[in-house]
Every structure is written in C-alpha cells, then in structure tokens.
Design a protein around this motif. Structure first.
Motif: not given
Length: 88
Positions: A62-67, A40-54, A5-11
């Motif tokens: 995201a759960v198991n790589g799916e938003l 916990e995914v920091n969108v400022l550091e991993e913007l490309d990953y967040a965009v790839a997830l949609g 489970i990945e939580v994508i957010a800004a710090p």
C-alpha cells in the motif's frame, strides 16, 4: 511530502524479506530517507487492517493508505509505479 509505504506479508518468508529490502532501497532513492515512512505489516498481527485495505493475497503493498500492488514488483516496476504516482 512524506510517503508511507506499507508491505503487508506473513512472517517467515526469506524471499519476501530480501525483496522488501531491495524495494525499500528504491523508495529511499526516490524520496529520500527523511520523506519515507516504510512499514512492514505482519498480517497475522494486523489482519483487520489488511482486510480494510482490501488485501486478498500476500505480499501486497500500500502507498499512502491505498493498495497498489497485489504482489512484490521488481525494482524497475516499483520505481516506475512510484514515479508515475507523482509523489515527489
């Protein structure tokens, strides 16, 4: 089976941090600590990953790589959705 489970957010969002902790507790109670990968995914550091997830807005989950969530759900919504995914 491990559940990622990945939580994508800004710090810096204190409300987000509190809710993330609550949601992590829900996931741990469903799957057990040994089967949970919580990230916990920091969108400022991993913007490309967040965009790839949609991810178009934050916070998102995201759960198991799916938003799966475009905002932070309540504890009950999160529990029901994870249970419905049949990941146990």
């Amino acid at each position: 089976m491990k559940v990622k489970i990945e939580v994508i957010a800004a710090p810096g969002c204190k409300n987000c941090a509190t809710k993330q902790s609550e949601l992590r507790d829900v996931a741990a109670s469903l799957f057990g600590e040994a089967n949970l990968i919580w990230r916990e995914v920091n969108v400022l550091e991993e913007l490309d990953y967040a965009v790839a997830l949609g991810v178009l807005s934050m916070p998102a989950i995201a759960v198991n790589g799916e938003l799966r969530f475009l905002s932070l759900p309540t504890r009950d919504q999160f529990r029901a959705a994870l249970t419905a995914l049949g990941l146990r």
